[in-house]
Design a protein around this motif. Structure first.
Motif, mmCIF file in Angstrom:
data_model
loop_
_atom_site.group_PDB
_atom_site.id
_atom_site.type_symbol
_atom_site.label_atom_id
_atom_site.label_comp_id
_atom_site.label_asym_id
_atom_site.label_seq_id
_atom_site.Cartn_x
_atom_site.Cartn_y
_atom_site.Cartn_z
ATOM 1 N N ARG A 149 8.785 134.433 -10.048
ATOM 2 C CA ARG A 149 9.534 133.893 -8.902
ATOM 3 C C ARG A 149 9.883 132.434 -9.201
ATOM 4 O O ARG A 149 9.056 131.527 -9.081
ATOM 5 N N SER A 150 11.095 132.242 -9.639
ATOM 6 C CA SER A 150 11.574 130.915 -10.016
ATOM 7 C C SER A 150 13.091 130.984 -10.122
ATOM 8 O O SER A 150 13.697 132.018 -9.801
ATOM 9 N N SER A 151 13.699 129.906 -10.592
ATOM 10 C CA SER A 151 15.156 129.867 -10.722
ATOM 11 C C SER A 151 15.535 129.416 -12.131
ATOM 12 O O SER A 151 14.719 128.831 -12.863
ATOM 13 N N MET A 152 16.760 129.683 -12.509
ATOM 14 C CA MET A 152 17.245 129.271 -13.816
ATOM 15 C C MET A 152 17.234 127.746 -13.932
ATOM 16 O O MET A 152 16.891 127.191 -14.978
ATOM 17 N N ARG A 153 17.584 127.087 -12.851
ATOM 18 C CA ARG A 153 17.619 125.622 -12.874
ATOM 19 C C ARG A 153 16.226 125.052 -13.103
ATOM 20 O O ARG A 153 16.054 124.082 -13.860
ATOM 21 N N ALA A 154 15.219 125.651 -12.498
ATOM 22 C CA ALA A 154 13.853 125.154 -12.646
ATOM 23 C C ALA A 154 13.340 125.336 -14.074
ATOM 24 O O ALA A 154 12.507 124.554 -14.548
ATOM 25 N N LEU A 155 13.841 126.360 -14.757
ATOM 26 C CA LEU A 155 13.365 126.641 -16.108
ATOM 27 C C LEU A 155 14.201 125.967 -17.187
ATOM 28 O O LEU A 155 13.748 125.868 -18.339
ATOM 29 N N GLU A 156 15.376 125.531 -16.847
ATOM 30 C CA GLU A 156 16.345 125.108 -17.853
ATOM 31 C C GLU A 156 15.810 124.044 -18.810
ATOM 32 O O GLU A 156 15.909 124.185 -20.034
ATOM 33 N N GLU A 157 15.217 123.025 -18.300
ATOM 34 C CA GLU A 157 14.765 121.924 -19.158
ATOM 35 C C GLU A 157 13.684 122.374 -20.138
ATOM 36 O O GLU A 157 13.754 122.089 -21.338
ATOM 37 N N VAL A 158 12.704 123.138 -19.651
ATOM 38 C CA VAL A 158 11.590 123.520 -20.516
ATOM 39 C C VAL A 158 12.010 124.534 -21.576
ATOM 40 O O VAL A 158 11.601 124.448 -22.743
ATOM 41 N N VAL A 159 12.851 125.500 -21.202
ATOM 42 C CA VAL A 159 13.220 126.514 -22.199
ATOM 43 C C VAL A 159 14.174 125.951 -23.240
ATOM 44 O O VAL A 159 14.125 126.344 -24.416
ATOM 45 N N GLN A 160 15.039 125.038 -22.835
ATOM 46 C CA GLN A 160 15.952 124.453 -23.806
ATOM 47 C C GLN A 160 15.212 123.589 -24.817
ATOM 48 O O GLN A 160 15.625 123.480 -25.974
ATOM 49 N N LYS A 161 14.106 122.992 -24.402
ATOM 50 C CA LYS A 161 13.273 122.232 -25.343
ATOM 51 C C LYS A 161 12.677 123.128 -26.415
ATOM 52 O O LYS A 161 12.331 122.678 -27.502
ATOM 53 N N HIS A 162 12.549 124.422 -26.084
ATOM 54 C CA HIS A 162 11.940 125.365 -27.015
ATOM 55 C C HIS A 162 12.968 126.261 -27.701
ATOM 56 O O HIS A 162 12.625 127.319 -28.234
ATOM 57 N N GLY A 163 14.224 125.860 -27.696
ATOM 58 C CA GLY A 163 15.225 126.548 -28.499
ATOM 59 C C GLY A 163 16.033 127.621 -27.814
ATOM 60 O O GLY A 163 16.936 128.199 -28.428
ATOM 61 N N LEU A 164 15.722 127.962 -26.557
ATOM 62 C CA LEU A 164 16.551 128.930 -25.845
ATOM 63 C C LEU A 164 17.814 128.235 -25.353
ATOM 64 O O LEU A 164 17.786 127.063 -24.975
ATOM 65 N N VAL A 165 18.924 128.947 -25.361
ATOM 66 C CA VAL A 165 20.199 128.345 -24.989
ATOM 67 C C VAL A 165 20.856 129.146 -23.880
ATOM 68 O O VAL A 165 20.683 130.356 -23.768
ATOM 69 N N ARG A 166 21.623 128.459 -23.089
ATOM 70 C CA ARG A 166 22.368 129.105 -22.009
ATOM 71 C C ARG A 166 23.547 129.851 -22.608
ATOM 72 O O ARG A 166 24.308 129.296 -23.407
ATOM 73 N N CYS A 167 23.713 131.105 -22.257
ATOM 74 C CA CYS A 167 24.854 131.872 -22.758
ATOM 75 C C CYS A 167 25.690 132.442 -21.615
ATOM 76 O O CYS A 167 26.755 132.995 -21.843
ATOM 77 N N HIS A 168 25.162 132.287 -20.388
ATOM 78 C CA HIS A 168 25.801 132.867 -19.213
ATOM 79 C C HIS A 168 25.120 132.228 -18.011
ATOM 80 O O HIS A 168 23.995 131.731 -18.115
ATOM 81 N N ARG A 169 25.765 132.236 -16.868
ATOM 82 C CA ARG A 169 25.147 131.598 -15.708
ATOM 83 C C ARG A 169 23.841 132.267 -15.307
ATOM 84 O O ARG A 169 22.998 131.648 -14.640
ATOM 85 N N SER A 170 23.641 133.505 -15.747
ATOM 86 C CA SER A 170 22.422 134.222 -15.382
ATOM 87 C C SER A 170 21.498 134.489 -16.572
ATOM 88 O O SER A 170 20.518 135.210 -16.429
#
Length: 269
Positions: A203-224
């Motif tokens: 239970r969370s949101s993409m915005r809440a996770l964005e900073e931490v996952v991008q630090k670990h190499g995951l990239v946004r490819c779509h709004r979802s």
């Protein structure tokens, strides 16, 4: 039925098949002459050597055509083991059909369909060995890669996922994360756990996770979606022209890639 590993579609594997199969055919037939094929290929006029070379070239041509076609269709076709066996069976039939042309001329006193049936049976009796052995070797290689022990996990590579109340819910290596998908008030973290694909709902949101996952190499490819580019095999387009990321894990769906992020994803592949 289990989907065939993408390794079978790779060019080095294709080259291995269309070099090894005709070579095996030539040497096996030359050394052992199974099923009295020396008599059959000689067509009663001492043409064994000539027809051995011709039949070997036929096997080579069919394997090159078939395996290159398999390689070219890698982005639009998925095969399970049953379909792959049928594909190999089709290779055998094509070899037999093409061989039946010169053999049908040579054995003019026999009904053509009798000669054609013999050509297919002879090809099946010989080619079953290299096709089976090579296919098993590729599969063992795939299984060996999966069975390799994972190296010790560096704490710096671990992603800690917290829910909206700041409670720790999941700790996973960044390398193990395949993609993250948003669905209403939840995100689904699709990751590998001992080689198996798991889906963890948070239970969370993409915005809440964005900073931490991008630090670990995951990239946004779509709004979802966030995707791990290290697990992307290739980008392709569906029937409607929308871009999709095909991952390197079986039974994992293709991930949509929007135009906004297409170039950035492409640069990472």
């Amino acid at each position: 039925m289990k989907t065939l590993s993408r390794t079978f579609f790779k060019m080095p594997v294709a080259v291995m098949f269309f070099v090894t199969v005709p070579l095996f055919y030539f040497l096996f037939l030359l050394a052992y002459k199974p099923f009295d094929m020396d008599v059959f290929l000689a067509v009663g006029q001492g043409r064994f050597t000539l027809n051995l070379i011709v039949s070997t070239l036929i096997v080579l041509g069919v394997m090159v055509f078939s395996r290159l076609l398999l390689y070219l269709l890698r982005g639009v076709m998925d095969l399970n083991w049953s379909l792959y066996v049928l594909w190999c069976f089709g290779e055998v039939i094509l070899c037999g059909l093409f061989l039946s042309i010169p053999m049908g001329i040579g054995w003019a006193d026999r009904p053509y369909f009798t000669v054609m049936s013999l050509c297919i049976l002879y090809m099946a009796g010989i080619l079953v060995f290299p096709l089976s052995i090579l296919s098993m070797a590729v599969q063992l290689h795939v299984l060996g890669d999966k069975a390799k022990m994972a190296p010790a996990v560096d704490e710096k590579t671990l992603i800690r996922f917290y829910d909206e109340t700041k409670r720790l819910k999941l700790v996973v290596s960044s390398e193990a994360v395949l993609y993250i998908e948003a669905q209403e008030n939840y995100v689904h973290i699709v990751h590998l756990d001992n080689g198996k694909v798991k889906d963890f709902e948070l239970r969370s949101s993409m915005r809440a996770l964005e900073e931490v996952v991008q630090k670990h190499g995951l990239v946004r490819c779509h709004r979802s979606y966030f995707v791990n580019a290290a697990h992307v095999d290739l980008l392709k387009k569906d029937a409607n022209g929308y871009a999709l990321a095909q991952l390197d894990q079986e039974k994992v769906k293709n991930i949509p890639v929007s135009k906004k992020y297409y170039d950035s994803i492409t640069s990472l592949l």
